[in-house]
Design an enzyme around this catalytic site. Structure first.
Site, PDB file in Angstrom:
ATOM      1  N   HIS A   1       2.899   3.687  -1.547  1.00 18.28           N
ATOM      2  CA  HIS A   1       1.995   2.656  -2.057  1.00 18.28           C
ATOM      3  C   HIS A   1       2.357   1.270  -1.526  1.00 18.28           C
ATOM      4  O   HIS A   1       1.596   0.325  -1.695  1.00 18.28           O
ATOM      5  CB  HIS A   1       2.043   2.669  -3.591  1.00 18.28           C
TER       6      HIS A   1
ATOM      7  N   ARG B   1      -5.258   2.206   1.153  1.00 16.95           N
ATOM      8  CA  ARG B   1      -6.724   2.192   1.098  1.00 16.95           C
ATOM      9  C   ARG B   1      -7.201   1.195   2.136  1.00 16.95           C
ATOM     10  O   ARG B   1      -6.671   0.091   2.245  1.00 16.95           O
ATOM     11  CB  ARG B   1      -7.249   1.740  -0.272  1.00 16.95           C
TER      12      ARG B   1
ATOM     13  N   TYR C   1     -10.233  -9.447  -4.086  1.00 20.37           N
ATOM     14  CA  TYR C   1      -8.940  -9.170  -4.723  1.00 20.37           C
ATOM     15  C   TYR C   1      -8.003 -10.344  -4.471  1.00 20.37           C
ATOM     16  O   TYR C   1      -7.844 -10.794  -3.330  1.00 20.37           O
ATOM     17  CB  TYR C   1      -8.301  -7.913  -4.133  1.00 20.37           C
TER      18      TYR C   1
END
Length: 724
Positions: free
Chosen positions: A466, A406, A499
């Site tokens: 991922h 992302r 984050y």
């Protein structure tokens, strides 16, 4: 899919196989009922988010933001998790969950808990957050509470800015019931024809591109402003939309649809085309939740239930306003007194320039020693972004390889890769186009990169990539040097500000070789080999962690120093949990620091009395994954991208890297010491599966806020006098 927040990474899962137990639960030393229900655990996580919104010590606009996060999280939970369960009920696939319950029973429990939480969520807004905002001069008002002057001003605004884009849709024999898009706000309007006396129904969609809360007077002081919900403003101008008709009833409603994506990768020749077709289908997924205002009449409700084909269990009757996710729009209010104090990230000491007004030598710093960065306390822009931008501009750099799961719009990371390709460097970008709710954005990035000459690949069939990896190959004195970055978070400059993540920069030759092989296998075919400093899923990560967990068990049984500390977003995997139970039975102290789902049941005598579970939620989203083992005094500590869920361990390419620098091991140890300290504000998970917040001591004084402490610590760091 939503604003940058906890909602962006709620750890829902949703892949079909996520419902399947991966391992047989046949260990006679471990009792039945040892796993907590993952769905209930996720709802408990979102309740913790709600508790932050209810906390009067949190600034008022931040509390509104937590209400919006709760709403957005719950939307995604229904779109993915509830949708998957409902699909199994309808197709007869009664696959057991991790606690052996049928999907229909799980759906019933979810409905009951979700109804309770949504009602509590609405009360938190009306009784707690809204009054506090009003006291601070930020007023969310209704049409009926406004003055005539306000009405006149808003009528002008409605006529000029709203009316032209509205599209009322009649429902009659010539006009079938319209499609209701997922998560849109709508007005159900019943009107009477003044000539015939016939009653009609119409649907009016509240435009999503317009401000959710409209300022009543844009010139008002920020110390005393008023906002009216857009749907309330529209509802009070329905006469303009239905001239000559009598407005009988109007009510707001909202539909949530199944937006999970299913692709048979091995049956398609073009993954991008198949995904784009599936994204189009997503828009028309079946409804799984109908939210209505509490004043909706039975005639209107019966019509909606019939036309949308939802059950009574799927109807949620709530006080207005619906969709408190719209509170994200209040973020633009310039009232710093109602927000967390401003914070400026520091540059990690090793990447600070030698002289003022100069650029740091990123590669020189990494060549001297491994560098561990901790976002958002330490800047992403002056570390990860600078690393890739310098690589793109450096004539000695020959190649860059990177994974992209992302990223953000106008990403400087993507631009750096494009600049490198245009400069003639070999650039490989592994773009994961199946990243949930970012599929279309990632397709766009992939095509932009390809046009610039970047070699774009999409990973392996049947697996999501991922892992967070970047590898730079640099020629130095006639030899090739590897510079690696392995992180716990996405290469996203925007979310890096909120984050919490860790990242390791290293020039270690073995890590470079490991990443070179891994990238070659990702752009080629299956991952089969083991690695030296990496643990890589899907083949070896679970096995590697279980081996370390069992080593701690054996050490404890032999009277040697032992201990396990794990920080993850979610822990569901039965094999990992059972391994931790066996370690606890042997006397190994186990600390679990989890943000979201936890299926492990701590504190059970004879099974898990040596396991503690804590959760921390706050200003930043805790996102890093850490696995630490005492190993008889020779610590083994890993960081990386993997949560302890079936999807991560079996259907994703994940990577953990082992930290070796003594300073980094000490830093991770100190982080856990604070997080697990009873003097730190955390939620504790009890043996009964209930989370209890511990935010004050016996005298009522506030406990230590871990994130505040880390911000202070980061701001006090200075450049080291020497480097080894």
């Amino acid at each position: 899919m939503a604003a940058d927040s906890i909602a962006l990474d709620s750890g829902l899962g949703g892949d079909d196989d996520d419902f399947d137990p991966v391992f047989e639960r046949d260990d006679p030393a471990l009792p039945e009922g040892r796993y907590l229900d993952r769905e209930v655990s996720w709802l408990a996580f979102n309740q913790r988010v709600l508790e932050l919104a209810e906390d009067p010590t949190v600034p008022a606009l931040e509390r509104a933001n937590f209400l919006a996060i709760f709403a957005s999280n719950l939307d995604e939970f229904f779109m993915v998790r509830v949708a998957g369960l409902k699909r199994r009920v309808l197709t007869g696939l009664a696959v057991p969950t991790n606690v052996g319950r049928a999907p229909a029973d799980v759906l019933s429990d979810i409905s009951q808990t979700a109804h309770e939480l949504q009602a509590r969520h609405a009360r938190a807004w009306s009784e707690l957050v809204k009054p506090d905002l009003t006291a601070a001069g930020v007023n969310v008002v209704t049409w009926d509470s406004l003055t005539d002057d306000d009405h006149e001003r808003l009528r002008d605004y409605f006529g000029q800015q709203i009316f032209p884009v509205l599209m009322p849709l009649a429902v009659d024999p010539a006009h079938p019931f319209p499609y209701i898009s997922g998560l849109s706000l709508n007005l159900a309007v019943r009107v009477r024809n003044s000539k015939t006396g016939r009653q009609e129904f119409a649907r009016l969609k509240v435009p999503q591109m317009l401000p959710r809360f409209v300022p009543v007077d844009p010139t008002a002081s920020l110390e005393n402003v008023q906002y009216i919900p857009l749907e309330d403003l529209i509802a009070n101008h329905l006469g303009d939309l239905f001239p000559g008709m009598e407005i009988i009833e109007h009510h707001v409603f909202r539909v949530t649809r199944n937006e999970d994506v299913e692709i048979e990768e091995d049956e398609t020749e073009n993954l991008i085309q198949a995904l784009e077709k599936e994204l189009l289908r997503r828009r028309f997924g079946p409804p799984i939740r109908l939210e209505i205002t509490e004043d909706m009449d039975d005639v209107t409700l019966d019509l909606l239930v019939r036309e949308l084909d939802v059950t009574d269990q799927e109807v949620y009757r709530l006080p207005a306003p619906l969709d408190l996710g719209g509170l994200f729009s209040l973020s633009g209010i310039d009232r710093p007194d109602l927000r967390y104090p401003p914070r400026v990230p520091t540059t990690v000491m090793q990447f600070q320039p030698a002289e003022p007004n100069t650029k740091a030598d990123i590669f020189g710093a990494i060549a001297q020693q491994d560098v561990l960065v901790h976002h958002p306390y330490e800047s992403f822009a002056t570390s990860v972004q600078a690393f890739l931008e310098q690589a793109a501009a450096d004539p000695q750099v020959l190649a860059i390889k990177q994974t992209l799961y992302r990223t953000s719009g106008d990403s400087p990371i993507v631009e750096a890769l494009i600049d490198a390709a245009e400069a003639g460097k070999q650039v490989l970008a592994l773009v994961e186009i199946k990243a949930r709710f970012d599929e279309q954005a990632n397709i766009t990035w992939a095509r932009k990169l390809e046009k610039a000459g970047v070699h774009v690949v999409y990973g392996l069939v049947g697996l999501k990539t991922h892992c967070k990896l970047a590898l730079v190959i640099r020629e130095e004195k006639g030899t090739l040097q590897h510079y690696s970055h392995i992180g716990t978070g996405n290469y996203n400059p925007k979310t890096s500000r909120i984050y919490e993540d860790l990242g390791l920069f290293t020039a270690d030759a073995q890590v470079g070789k490991d990443l070179t092989r891994l990238f070659n296998e990702l752009s080629g075919y299956a991952i089969e080999k083991k690695f030296k400093r990496l643990l890589v899923a899907p083949l070896h990560l679970r096995k590697g962690l279980l081996k370390h967990i069992d080593q701690e068990r054996r050490n404890a049984e032999a009277g040697k120093p032992s201990g396990i500390r794990i920080k993850v977003n979610s822990i569901v995997d039965e094999a990992i949990i059972d391994g931790l139970y066996r370690a606890s039975q042997a006397g190994v102290p186990v600390d679990i620091w989890v943000r979201g789902i936890c299926s492990l049941r701590p504190g059970q005598p004879g099974m898990s009395e040596n396991i503690r579970v804590r959760s921390i939620l706050g200003r930043f989203l805790e996102h890093s994954r850490i696995f630490s083992f005492v190993n008889d005094g020779d610590p083994r500590v890993f960081i990386g991208s993997a949560d302890m869920m079936h999807r991560n361990l079996d259907r994703r390419v994940e990577a953990l890297v082992r930290l070796t620098a003594p300073a980094h091991l000490s830093e991770i140890g100190a982080l856990f010491d604070v997080a697990m300290d009873d003097k730190t504000s955390t939620w504790h998970l009890g043996a009964d599966g209930i989370w209890e917040r511990h935010s004050t001591d016996e005298s009522g004084a506030a406990l230590v806020d871990l994130q505040d402490r880390l911000m202070l610590k980061s701001s006090l760091r200075r450049r080291p006098r020497t480097r080894r």
